[in-house]
Motif scaffolding. Sequence first.
Motif, PDB file in Angstrom:
ATOM      1  N   GLU A 258       0.819  -1.214   0.000  1.00 49.98           N
ATOM      2  CA  GLU A 258       0.000   0.000   0.000  1.00 49.98           C
ATOM      3  C   GLU A 258       0.854   1.265   0.000  1.00 49.98           C
ATOM      4  OE1 GLU A 258      -3.605   0.239   0.100  1.00 49.98           O
ATOM      5  OE2 GLU A 258      -3.199  -1.762  -0.674  1.00 49.98           O
TER       6      GLU A 258
ATOM      7  N   TYR B  83      -2.313   7.051  -3.443  1.00 51.83           N
ATOM      8  CA  TYR B  83      -3.158   7.784  -2.506  1.00 51.83           C
ATOM      9  C   TYR B  83      -2.408   8.138  -1.226  1.00 51.83           C
ATOM     10  CZ  TYR B  83      -4.011   3.547   0.245  1.00 51.83           C
ATOM     11  OH  TYR B  83      -3.865   2.446   1.027  1.00 51.83           O
ATOM     12  N   VAL B  84      -1.387   7.339  -0.918  1.00 51.54           N
ATOM     13  CA  VAL B  84      -0.595   7.663   0.267  1.00 51.54           C
ATOM     14  C   VAL B  84       0.172   8.959   0.024  1.00 51.54           C
ATOM     15  CG1 VAL B  84       1.192   6.862   1.813  1.00 51.54           C
ATOM     16  CG2 VAL B  84      -0.418   5.247   0.844  1.00 51.54           C
TER      17      VAL B  84
ATOM     18  N   LEU C 180      -2.469  15.173   5.439  1.00 54.63           N
ATOM     19  CA  LEU C 180      -2.825  14.129   6.398  1.00 54.63           C
ATOM     20  C   LEU C 180      -1.585  13.305   6.709  1.00 54.63           C
ATOM     21  CD1 LEU C 180      -6.221  12.783   5.111  1.00 54.63           C
ATOM     22  CD2 LEU C 180      -5.745  13.639   7.398  1.00 54.63           C
ATOM     23  N   HIS C 181      -1.532  12.811   7.924  1.00 52.85           N
ATOM     24  CA  HIS C 181      -0.394  11.963   8.208  1.00 52.85           C
ATOM     25  C   HIS C 181      -0.562  10.652   7.460  1.00 52.85           C
ATOM     26  CE1 HIS C 181       2.674   9.666  10.207  1.00 52.85           C
ATOM     27  NE2 HIS C 181       3.158  10.807  10.666  1.00 52.85           N
ATOM     28  N   PRO C 182       0.421  10.270   6.639  1.00 55.25           N
ATOM     29  CA  PRO C 182       0.263   9.059   5.826  1.00 55.25           C
ATOM     30  C   PRO C 182       0.005   7.807   6.661  1.00 55.25           C
ATOM     31  CG  PRO C 182       2.468  10.008   5.574  1.00 55.25           C
ATOM     32  CD  PRO C 182       1.667  10.983   6.351  1.00 55.25           C
TER      33      PRO C 182
ATOM     34  N   ALA D 277      -2.262  11.742   0.171  1.00 59.58           N
ATOM     35  CA  ALA D 277      -2.608  12.103   1.548  1.00 59.58           C
ATOM     36  C   ALA D 277      -1.589  13.064   2.113  1.00 59.58           C
ATOM     37  CB  ALA D 277      -2.684  10.846   2.397  1.00 59.58           C
ATOM     38  N   LYS D 278      -0.335  12.837   1.775  1.00 59.33           N
ATOM     39  CA  LYS D 278       0.731  13.714   2.247  1.00 59.33           C
ATOM     40  C   LYS D 278       0.492  15.137   1.746  1.00 59.33           C
ATOM     41  CE  LYS D 278       4.837  10.909   2.872  1.00 59.33           C
ATOM     42  NZ  LYS D 278       5.830  10.246   2.038  1.00 59.33           N
TER      43      LYS D 278
ATOM     44  N   ILE E 118      -3.656   7.435   7.231  1.00 58.72           N
ATOM     45  CA  ILE E 118      -4.315   6.991   6.002  1.00 58.72           C
ATOM     46  C   ILE E 118      -4.094   5.495   5.803  1.00 58.72           C
ATOM     47  CG2 ILE E 118      -4.205   7.148   3.498  1.00 58.72           C
ATOM     48  CD1 ILE E 118      -5.515   9.501   4.599  1.00 58.72           C
TER      49      ILE E 118
ATOM     50  N   ARG F  93      -6.115   3.282   7.947  1.00 58.57           N
ATOM     51  CA  ARG F  93      -7.492   3.210   7.447  1.00 58.57           C
ATOM     52  C   ARG F  93      -7.604   2.293   6.229  1.00 58.57           C
ATOM     53  NH1 ARG F  93      -9.397   8.443   8.585  1.00 58.57           N
ATOM     54  NH2 ARG F  93     -10.933   8.699   6.954  1.00 58.57           N
ATOM     55  N   HIS F  94      -6.566   2.269   5.403  1.00 54.63           N
ATOM     56  CA  HIS F  94      -6.672   1.480   4.171  1.00 54.63           C
ATOM     57  C   HIS F  94      -6.130   0.069   4.297  1.00 54.63           C
ATOM     58  CE1 HIS F  94      -8.149   4.380   1.183  1.00 54.63           C
ATOM     59  NE2 HIS F  94      -7.722   5.240   2.083  1.00 54.63           N
TER      60      HIS F  94
END
Lengths: 369, 310, 328
Positions: free
Chosen positions: B197, B202-203, B211-213, B206-207, B216, B219-220
Amino acid sequence: MNNNKTNSGALLDVKGLRIEFPTRRGTLTAIDGVSLSLKAGEILGVVGESGAGKSLTGTAITGLLERPGRIAGGEIHFNGQRIDNLPSEAMRKLRGKQIGSIFQDPLTSLNPLFSVGRQLIETIRTHTDLTPRQARARAIEMLTQVGIPAPEQRIDQYPHQFSGGMRQRVVIALALCVNPKLVIADEPTTALDVSVQAQIIDLLKTLCREHGSAVMLVTHDMGVIAETCDRVAVMYAGRLVEIGPVQEVVKHARHPYTRGLMGSIPKLGEEVEHLVQIDGAMPRLSHIPQGCAFNPRCPYATARCREEKPEFANVGQGEVACWLWDGVDPATDPDRLFSNVTLAQRARQQADGVGSAPKKSMQACEQEV
Amino acid sequence: MQRLMNMRDDWHRFLDSDLFYSFKGSRITVIATLVTVLMILAALFAPWIAPHNPFDVATLDLMDSELPPMWLEGGDARFLLGTDSQGRDVLSSMLYGLRVSLVVGFAGVFVAMIIGVGLGLLSGFLGGVVDAFIMRLADMILSFPAILVALLINGVALSFLPQEVMHESALYVLVLAIALTSWVQYARTVRGSTMVEKSKEYVQAAKVIGLHPLLIMIRHVLPNVLGPVLVIATINLGLAILTEAMLSFLGVGMPPTEPSLGTLIRIGNEFLFSGIWWVVIFPSLTLALLVLAVNLLGDWLRDALNPKLR
Amino acid sequence: MLSFLIRRLGQSLLVMLAVALLAFSMFRYVGDPVTNMLSQDASVEEREQLRESLGLSEPLYVQFSTFVVQAAQGDFGISYRNQRPVSELIAERMPATLELVAVAFIISLLVGVPMGVYSALKPHSWLSHVFQTLSLIGISLPTFVTGILLILTFSVTLNWLPSFGRGEVVSIGWWSTGLLTASGLKSLILPGIMLGLFQVTLIMRLVRAEMMEVLRTDYIRFARARGLSNRAVNFGHALKNTLMPVITIIGLQLGAMIAFAIITETVFQWPGMGFLFIQAVSFVDIPVMSAYLLLVSLIFVVINMIVDMLYFMLDPRLCADRGTANSH
């Protein structure tokens, strides 16, 4: 042993072969009424998309069908002898000796823990009375024939010491080492580099001609078929749709599916864009449509195609299973038939008519997934 | 209302799924599930269904000691499976013992899962030295049999703790010993998924939006690994119960004041030659049946969720 | 190959050092070693003297290196409980454990491998179903329950076989063996079965799974397509490919059996190392505990190395010295 139903003089004769897989949601028919025959020394190409049942047909002929798959109908005759119901020991003796096999992936076809020589000698000694020394000599001879340099040294090496192309040569040597009358080659070049594919096909062709072996060449590469084969059988969704001499099938295909496969261009040229592409995907085995299996993707499909399964009929020098040829003079030039005004119009209508047919089949597939 | 409908849909989809089909098709799995559920219920409601309270010394009567099971000569209708040398009802002791065994088993698996998933996420996400350290540690633990590591952890913990609190803390020490020996599988699975992942876009995205990766990813990744983690947990439950029983049998697990099935077997074993076989046989069979049922369930779940093996 | 072995050796040394560190910190920090070793009424001078001789006032790293050097020479100190050198205690107990493990290991191989092969070749036969069921029961039955059932049946009820101890032993040098006397052999039967039974089921399941996987491979299908006899395909080709990965796990199982012997030895009061260890755990006899751990780790590491080397000998793909001439 000769049965008057079999094609006289045919080496291999498959009649109405039907293979089923019982599953929890009902029985799947993977091969439905496939009939084909091979003469001694002949090369027959079998083409079709993945999942059309090409390999399965080959597997059934060698008697290596695995559970839960089973032959549910039809007969297979080899050399005048019925072989689909042979006891396993008799079938085993036929395999390798009379019917050789070549698998798709040379990297996984050879046992990594045994030297190439040991695998060759083992096979030779299983089917002949040669002494170990004679068998070794024969093995070296075979390696020479398939073009492996320095066979005296390489015979004691292990499969991982050979490259992919070289391994497929070894596999060919293994398939041909006791001069089988028939070789079933299941996509022998698919896993190889493009650069060596031609060499391997060439080698296979030459060697089989030399050994007098007939070949059933399963592939989806039309180029290979055109160059190599005497005759071609086209499969779609577990059924045979067309079979005939290679030039006829490649240049003057009679089944709309074959025409799509070949991307063949009608001589008059007006309707080109409707003929060359096949929209949609082959149906899953569990959802083969009624009538002709190809009807949802066929630009010429009629109501009859959607209801009645087409019969196999002699047309020209080959055979085809398509209602378009029903009531048409079998000698008609297929290119003329397909450029016929009514047919062309129908194709255009189907294409314009919101492209309904292919889209429907795609939707059906999506729901399945 | 909508929610209820959705739930009903989910339920119907479950009933129509391959998983449920294979469940129905395997009668032995159905029986194993039944046995497991029954045992859990029996353990849960032990204080209400047990005919006697084995810990209430006042109710014990030495006159009742060493009575055989009810259906044998000399048996007493009050004691279905007989009594031990103290006059305790074997059935009641077993129900309470089952309770302790299951609590330690479930807690051990749960703690192992937390440790394993946490370390796996960390290892996969941070990579580098942390990853190398965690994975080498995992290798080391794996290269020793679980029972030895558990014995060691248990032994060390007990020798560090003062005598007085030893008995009270036995349960926690056991849970910890089991958890520390069995977190590795979870960690490896989660680490693999996390690494896959991590490289996805998307990671990175997110950065960009701040958002803190790691958040994320949790969650994933978690939903993705839920299946395998559950399978591992089910398979490990049997192992955890067994490990607890073995340690208790060896005398380093649950003390006789709060016996698990393993402790009961240990105590019963001392009377093997005095002819009161029921004291040891019934807890033994219960333990075996419990572990068998849980293992069957785990096996089936693994096969059903792993199409490669089908 | 050499570089691989050297790397493995390095890893093994690291594992051993880690275990040694663990053993050392147990020794150093669990209770006070001096108090543990001396009786209650020892004088202050005696304590100081012992503290000096144990080197407890030296810096930690010196203590640790002394500990490692002594351990490497087989000196693990004095048992708190028995007041005897630990190395002596272990040497006394080792033959019992090793004989037990060897017998159980042989039982498990002789029974487990054929059962696994059979049920892989004939997965649908009734006997395979029986094997499958038995193996599930075997893997779920706690070993001490097996032992208790065995004792109850063959010792208590039938009175055929002894239920504790090793029987008569014969000493050959420092090694005491129970393999040469009738009572010694009889004593080995039940513990051997108990320890072996669990392994039987493990090995059977492993061999079965591995072999079924191999039977599905292309090279086995190709071997069949060449018309080789079933015997040649199943026992020539498939079995050899099956045993390759199985060897690793069976090797590791040998180590696991030494650990599981703790339980067997407890049930049968077998005077082996495991029994010694479990007694040491309940008495917090740290020197014995750490010596046992170090010894078992050493055995594990050695087994792992042997398994690796076996792999090299059996798998041509790993044998670099056979030449890598690759013709492209």
